[in-house]
Write a protein that holds these residues in place. Structure first.
Motif, short mmCIF file in Angstrom:
data_model
loop_
_atom_site.label_atom_id
_atom_site.label_comp_id
_atom_site.label_asym_id
_atom_site.label_seq_id
_atom_site.Cartn_x
_atom_site.Cartn_y
_atom_site.Cartn_z
N ILE A 82 3.02 1.67 16.49
CA ILE A 82 3.29 0.27 16.25
C ILE A 82 2.17 -0.65 15.73
CG2 ILE A 82 3.79 -1.70 17.48
CD1 ILE A 82 5.29 0.02 19.56
N VAL A 83 2.49 -1.25 14.62
CA VAL A 83 1.53 -2.11 14.39
C VAL A 83 1.83 -3.53 14.45
CG1 VAL A 83 0.17 -2.67 12.16
CG2 VAL A 83 0.74 -0.59 12.31
N ALA A 116 0.75 -1.10 -0.11
CA ALA A 116 0.16 0.01 0.20
C ALA A 116 0.98 1.31 -0.17
CB ALA A 116 -0.85 0.02 1.14
N VAL A 117 2.01 1.31 0.72
CA VAL A 117 3.00 2.09 0.69
C VAL A 117 3.42 2.60 -0.66
CG1 VAL A 117 5.14 3.17 1.57
CG2 VAL A 117 3.29 2.47 3.08
N ARG A 118 4.01 1.53 -1.36
CA ARG A 118 4.51 1.46 -2.69
C ARG A 118 3.72 2.03 -3.68
NH1 ARG A 118 4.92 -4.36 -4.56
NH2 ARG A 118 2.77 -3.67 -5.21
N ASP A 119 2.32 1.71 -3.35
CA ASP A 119 1.35 2.14 -4.53
C ASP A 119 0.71 3.38 -4.21
OD1 ASP A 119 1.90 -0.43 -5.65
OD2 ASP A 119 0.14 -1.68 -4.82
N GLN A 120 1.33 3.91 -3.10
CA GLN A 120 0.95 5.22 -2.80
C GLN A 120 -0.50 5.25 -2.41
OE1 GLN A 120 2.07 7.82 -6.24
NE2 GLN A 120 4.15 8.17 -5.37
N LYS A 121 -0.99 4.31 -1.83
CA LYS A 121 -2.48 4.12 -1.20
C LYS A 121 -2.23 4.26 0.09
CE LYS A 121 -4.15 0.85 -4.91
NZ LYS A 121 -4.54 -0.38 -5.08
N LEU A 122 -1.25 4.46 0.73
CA LEU A 122 -0.76 4.55 2.42
C LEU A 122 0.16 5.64 2.70
CD1 LEU A 122 -1.50 3.77 5.20
CD2 LEU A 122 -0.24 1.78 5.03
N ASP A 123 -0.02 6.65 3.14
CA ASP A 123 1.06 7.93 3.11
C ASP A 123 1.76 7.76 4.43
OD1 ASP A 123 2.55 10.10 2.62
OD2 ASP A 123 0.79 11.54 3.02
N VAL A 124 2.29 6.65 4.55
CA VAL A 124 3.21 6.64 5.89
C VAL A 124 4.48 6.05 5.25
CG1 VAL A 124 1.24 6.00 7.38
CG2 VAL A 124 2.64 4.05 6.42
N THR A 125 5.55 5.94 6.46
CA THR A 125 6.96 5.36 6.07
C THR A 125 7.15 4.16 6.99
OG1 THR A 125 7.98 6.86 7.73
CG2 THR A 125 7.89 7.53 5.25
N VAL A 133 -4.52 1.98 9.42
CA VAL A 133 -3.46 2.64 9.35
C VAL A 133 -3.64 3.85 8.57
CG1 VAL A 133 -0.93 2.83 8.86
CG2 VAL A 133 -2.03 0.77 9.95
N ALA A 134 -4.24 3.96 7.31
CA ALA A 134 -4.55 5.25 6.76
C ALA A 134 -5.63 6.24 7.54
CB ALA A 134 -5.03 4.94 5.41
N GLN A 135 -6.38 5.58 8.19
CA GLN A 135 -7.12 6.62 8.99
C GLN A 135 -6.52 7.26 10.26
OE1 GLN A 135 -10.26 7.10 7.48
NE2 GLN A 135 -9.35 5.52 6.28
N ILE A 136 -5.64 6.55 10.78
CA ILE A 136 -4.76 6.86 11.79
C ILE A 136 -4.07 8.02 11.47
CG2 ILE A 136 -3.11 6.27 13.43
CD1 ILE A 136 -4.59 3.69 13.93
N ALA A 137 -3.19 7.62 10.12
CA ALA A 137 -2.29 8.97 9.71
C ALA A 137 -2.88 9.98 9.12
CB ALA A 137 -1.74 8.17 8.42
#
Length: 202
Positions: A86-87, A23-32, A184-188
């Motif tokens: 932390i996940v 999801a991070v790689r595909d830019q669907k999740l904006d976290v590191t 995680v996206a909602q938290i971010a």
């Protein structure tokens, strides 16, 4: 606004880690994803982290005198890296207050049942043996108890009459791999609020 810095804890295959990394790689999740923490040096998730370019902290619990001892070392590493969330994604260890207290409200876990039903190990097998018609996946905050923290989100999975435990597990794992990145996206995005045991997403 800077990206949320995340550490993933896992002990096994790492399919939920992979779902987050993809999801991070595909830019669907904006976290590191700053770090993978793993308690099993031979776990396949370590190779997944390497391929995703994520640093690892791998340890053997038996090398430490107590859970608190290795958790204190982990906390120091997380703080050094500025980790904000932390996940726990298939991390098969009970966590103690040494980890929970500094990260309370910033540590989540995914569990393969509709909590509070079927906590602990083998939630899928427990539900299947019990004969439920509906089970699913829960993402919750970690409070130091056994899968007892405030619930953030749940998704249901119907149990078909011809299901085996394996076929049910396949659908539950597929549900985990969509629900966890979404939470995680909602938290971010700052949309998740924790008030006592009540969690709101808005």
């Amino acid at each position: 606004m800077s990206q949320l810095r995340v550490a993933v804890f896992a002990s096994g295959q790492g399919t939920n880690f992979q779902a987050l990394a993809d999801a991070v790689r595909d830019q669907k999740l904006d976290v590191t994803i700053e770090l993978l923490v793993c308690d099993k040096p031979s776990a396949p998730v370590i190779e997944r982290a390497r391929l995703a370019g994520v640093d690892t902290f791998v340890f053997k619990p038996k090398d430490y005198p107590s859970r608190e001892a290795y958790e204190s070392e982990i906390v120091a590493e997380l703080e050094r890296r500025g980790v904000e969330l932390i996940v726990l994604a298939g991390y098969m260890r009970i966590v103690t207050s040494a980890l929970v207290e500094p990260f309370y409200g910033r540590m989540i876990n995914i569990h393969p049942s509709l909590l509070p039903a079927f906590p602990g190990v083998n939630g899928i097998g427990q539900a299947f043996e019990y004969g439920v018609k509906l089970t699913g996946v829960t993402v919750h905050y970690v409070d130091g108890g056994l899968d007892s923290g405030p619930i953030i989100a749940q998704r249901t999975v119907e149990v078909a009459q011809d299901d085996t435990e394996a076929s049910l597990a396949e659908r539950i794992h597929a549900t985990e791999q969509t629900l966890l990145p979404w939470v995680v996206a909602q938290i971010a995005a700052g949309r998740v609020a924790l008030d006592g045991r009540r969690v709101t997403i808005g």
